[in-house]
Design a protein around this motif. Sequence first.
Motif, PDB file in Angstrom:
ATOM      1  N   GLU A 298      42.573  43.640  28.675  1.00 12.43           N
ATOM      2  CA  GLU A 298      43.227  43.562  27.367  1.00 12.43           C
ATOM      3  C   GLU A 298      43.361  44.973  26.796  1.00 12.43           C
ATOM      4  O   GLU A 298      42.514  45.826  27.046  1.00 12.43           O
ATOM      5  CB  GLU A 298      42.437  42.662  26.411  1.00 12.43           C
TER       6      GLU A 298
ATOM      7  N   MET B  78      35.773  37.850  26.397  1.00 13.73           N
ATOM      8  CA  MET B  78      36.431  37.652  27.698  1.00 13.73           C
ATOM      9  C   MET B  78      35.459  37.132  28.742  1.00 13.73           C
ATOM     10  O   MET B  78      35.820  36.359  29.622  1.00 13.73           O
ATOM     11  CB  MET B  78      37.045  38.975  28.187  1.00 13.73           C
ATOM     12  N   SER B  79      34.214  37.583  28.659  1.00 14.80           N
ATOM     13  CA  SER B  79      33.241  37.146  29.662  1.00 14.80           C
ATOM     14  C   SER B  79      32.570  35.834  29.262  1.00 14.80           C
ATOM     15  O   SER B  79      31.724  35.341  29.986  1.00 14.80           O
ATOM     16  CB  SER B  79      32.181  38.238  29.864  1.00 14.80           C
TER      17      SER B  79
ATOM     18  N   VAL C 138      36.195  42.152  33.843  1.00 14.68           N
ATOM     19  CA  VAL C 138      37.051  42.122  32.660  1.00 14.68           C
ATOM     20  C   VAL C 138      36.959  43.478  31.975  1.00 14.68           C
ATOM     21  O   VAL C 138      35.934  44.157  32.062  1.00 14.68           O
ATOM     22  CB  VAL C 138      36.637  41.000  31.683  1.00 14.68           C
TER      23      VAL C 138
ATOM     24  N   GLU D  34      47.748  49.610  33.141  1.00 12.61           N
ATOM     25  CA  GLU D  34      46.965  48.636  33.923  1.00 12.61           C
ATOM     26  C   GLU D  34      46.780  49.115  35.358  1.00 12.61           C
ATOM     27  O   GLU D  34      45.716  48.924  35.954  1.00 12.61           O
ATOM     28  CB  GLU D  34      47.655  47.265  33.886  1.00 12.61           C
TER      29      GLU D  34
ATOM     30  N   HIS E 207      39.410  39.609  41.010  1.00 18.21           N
ATOM     31  CA  HIS E 207      40.456  39.508  40.009  1.00 18.21           C
ATOM     32  C   HIS E 207      40.035  40.323  38.778  1.00 18.21           C
ATOM     33  O   HIS E 207      38.885  40.271  38.374  1.00 18.21           O
ATOM     34  CB  HIS E 207      40.642  38.043  39.647  1.00 18.21           C
TER      35      HIS E 207
ATOM     36  N   ARG F 104      34.108  38.774  39.190  1.00 22.50           N
ATOM     37  CA  ARG F 104      35.047  38.912  38.103  1.00 22.50           C
ATOM     38  C   ARG F 104      34.826  40.248  37.420  1.00 22.50           C
ATOM     39  O   ARG F 104      33.679  40.672  37.257  1.00 22.50           O
ATOM     40  CB  ARG F 104      34.714  37.804  37.105  1.00 22.50           C
TER      41      ARG F 104
ATOM     42  N   GLU G 176      40.774  41.236  34.719  1.00 25.37           N
ATOM     43  CA  GLU G 176      41.462  40.829  33.491  1.00 25.37           C
ATOM     44  C   GLU G 176      41.363  41.997  32.503  1.00 25.37           C
ATOM     45  O   GLU G 176      40.272  42.525  32.297  1.00 25.37           O
ATOM     46  CB  GLU G 176      40.797  39.593  32.895  1.00 25.37           C
TER      47      GLU G 176
END
Lengths: 295, 793
Positions: free
Chosen positions: B729, B438-439, B665, B680, B725, B663, B727
Amino acid sequence: MKPAPFGYLAPRSVDETLELMASHGDDAKVIAGGQSLGPLLNLRLATPAMVIDLNRILELAGISAHDGDGLTIGAMTRQHDAETSPAVAAACPLLAEALPYVAHRTIRNRGTIGGSLAHSDPAAELPAVVTAVRAEMVIRSRSGERTIPAEEFFLGYFTAALEPDELLVAVRVPAVPARTTSAWQEFATRSGDYAIVGVAAVIGLDGAGVVDRASIVCSGIADVPRQLSTAQSALVGQEPTSAVIAAAVAAQHTDPPADLVGSSSYRRHLVGVLAQRALEAATERQEGNDDRPTG
Amino acid sequence: MAAVTGTSVRPTAPPGLIGTRVNRVEDARLLAGRGRYVADVTLPRIKHAAFVRAWPSHARILSIDTTRARTLPGVVAALTAADLPPATLVDGNWIPGLAKTPQPVLARDKVRFVGEAVAIVVATSRYVAEDAAELVEVDYEQLPAVDHAGRRPSGHVPILDELPDDLIYDRGESFGNPDLMFRDAPHVFVKDLALARSMAAPLECRGTVASYDPAAGSLDVWCSTQSPHLLRRRLSAASGVAEHRVRVMMHDVGGGFGQKIAAHPEELAIALASCALGIPVKWIEDRRENLMAAPHARGQRVHLKLATDDDGRFLALRARIVGDAGAYSFNAASALIEPYITARVMTGVYRIDHYGYHVAAGLTNKSPVAPYRGVGFIAAQTARELLIDEAARSLGIDRFELRRRNMIRPDDFPYRSCTGLVFDSGSYLEALTTVERMSAYDDFRCEQEQARASGRFIGLGISPYVEPTGWGTEAMNQIGWHSFPSNDSARVSMDISGKVTISIGTPSQGQGIETTLAQISAEVLGIPLDDVVVSFTDSSSAPTSLAGTRASRAAVVSGGAVGLASQDLRERILKVAGALMETDASILTVADGVITDPSEDAASMTVAEVVQKAFQLTEIRSAEPEPNFTATRFYDPGATYGNACVGAVVEVDPQTGGVRVLRIVGAEDCGTVINQVVVEGQFIGGMAQGLGGALLERLAYDENGEILTTTFMDYLLPTSTEVPHFEVEHLESPSPYTWRGIKGVGESGTIGAPAAIAAAIADALAHTGSTVDRLPMLPEDVRAMVEQGEDRG
């Protein structure tokens, strides 16, 4: 967090306000947007016997441009209105640039230009800006109107040159001289907070590209907006290259107070960083600036 | 993008509501301003309270004079400890070596922190109450403040007479043979990390309405609490009103994060004031009180040592931890909770067989420390992960690779850590690999080099972790923490219309419990989600849960109890349906509220018809002698451990020390996901809170023990402009030890984010040779890292 008891008056004109201020004297506090006084009342850090509300006085709000000769901003003009005013953008780009840094949008919708200036918080943006652009403060009392330069208006922490019977009614901003540009730089832990240090820079060049006028004013490093006069003098007569700016800034001595958000030495360091950035930004704006005052 | 590892214990039922992204049912009310909070409660004759709070941090009370306050118009009473029955709170832990420090409900002879309640003023409004509070005159003899755990000021006077050295705990434990391993280790790396005091800072501060009825001898209490049954016990003990006559009612709670687990002295004082006065009394805490006097958290210093071989294999770990307890070891969860849990979870997701720790916790003249989301885990996680990065740099091994070499592997489960935690299932390596992807780690390294060449400093931090969740008895035994018995039940009742009401003792503070429990029940019963409501908790009717909502446990514990009770109810409904449809109940299916007999041309009845008939037809009692459609089940899960990995990218301005989080993640694994929306919300909200702990939040005191951060202008929370933001999973490793494999996720993000952000700062400034040694990293601290690097040349 409930205020101590206070009386409340809501005059409809400046004259009526001045009468009320004269009769209540030190016991009264005027409230404009209430974004500073409101919390101070709730925290009981301010306990006036009477609060005089200026919000019904329509004549105190508004911006008038003087046809190339600067502008007058009424004390009750909301910060957001000034921020979005084409007249302010044209006649005082430094103010337009600094206003978005004042707290948050919702606060600027309510907060006023005059309220912030009269509150005289040395960490705030507007006192530094009006000092840097050599604005004049228009003050009225029952006995008449007087005008003083911004640099004489701020006397200390939360202390303005206002007698208990005097009301700040407007701020008069002079026209931007030819070949003069400006910039605002600040650093805050979070966006919208009072900056740890803020710097307003105004630079004027002569026809040869040499500095003939410099104004550098900091927020957050003294009890009043602090002019960096050594740096200002060092710039005058020089071409404002990065190296010249760095030397001028380095020559400036400051002795900021320490508090929760920053030590004295950290603030001093930030003055150097931000003054450099502000002066370089103002200088860059000179390029392609044919005598037109622009931001 | 869910991947499933570990043992699947997914039920045989068709894909249903569990695992479905369903909008939160409570949001319609909460987002429209229709939530009901304790401040909204009003009663006839209600009066309003304000506390007189101590301004010195440590002082003897010489006298209290309430005369002027009592004569102010509108004042009903001004009460001191002398006016109320003596009541104290004491923590309920039984950890060997832990000293008990009872806290009076109102300060009696001494005040021990700024903000401690000394008197209550009750008046016609909160305004008048505050006016009168200013008129209460307290004469103090000031004493030197203990401002730092383990440091004695000159002229030191113990905070509690019984504890001359202010220490509440001072012990260690060793696992394996760390001495031997350290002696022979090729490499030893050392790390010091200080965590400032910070706090939960819920949007809704604390608050209580208490109404004592002298005629009935009953005490009704509305409170912003996480543990209504625990509070009922404490209220009964303090007031002498028998427990069945004390009723604690909950409405919406605007965030708790642990701060509202314990019974608070103020809550008891308000109840005692109502008892003394015979009228309803309301106290709604303001932000200044909350920042000053509500329980704080963190406040730890961690010293870590890691021994490795030349390949970077972790040979042994040693920790020394000092905790700042505040003025009292807080009731319901001792101040030891921070350093002790830090010590017990220190080895994390790694195979470390040799480990020793020492924990000391000392009283200080500050607000007591209580659990706060991620309690103890954060210090362990941040110190350990920063140390691993430093070791990786020194050994010249990639950070992902070094972690991979030492991580617990999929075939190790169940894995018993050296401190006795039995990790049930998990996706440690997979979570790490997911964050690596992801990163875009390889691309990031190039980007970082290019940025550095142009004078920009960006860094990446990674933070893989495992956490105990769903705390029941077994989880507590494994961690060695015995602060509360796990004894939770849920009741699922179907009324004559076929609709269901769930009653629990683990109320929601906004995290989505109403939605997830309704999903579980609706799926098991085979009825529409709309047909299930979760009622507000009322201690007089809700099944007892002494622990309440805390420790990432509601989904696991109450979820399991609701699931089991719903299963019982389903069987009873089908039994009646079988009798009515004259068929074998075991072949019936139920979906969307309709019961179908597949053998009989799909003959069907609705659940509602079945229930109505059961109420009306007495002959049904031959098939089901007790046709009441209420089931209550108890559930105490096995120990289960969630895991996740967080990655953060930051940009540092080396000139100002400003840090921008670009960011974040995360790959999270909370076992069987009930509802991605809720997971989430918890995970991202937790990471935002962790960002606050990493970069902004600290409670500051001066050398006299006076608190300096008493408004949100000084105590900085992350706002929308600081939060990047996210992210996320989902990975799913269901637990073999819990109902349907559910694990908790309430604290997860808060645990992982601080280490990731701190490590990202260290990575951005790696060229300076400086390290991160504290949280939060304020801009001046970051700038100091740059300056130290410049000094080293």
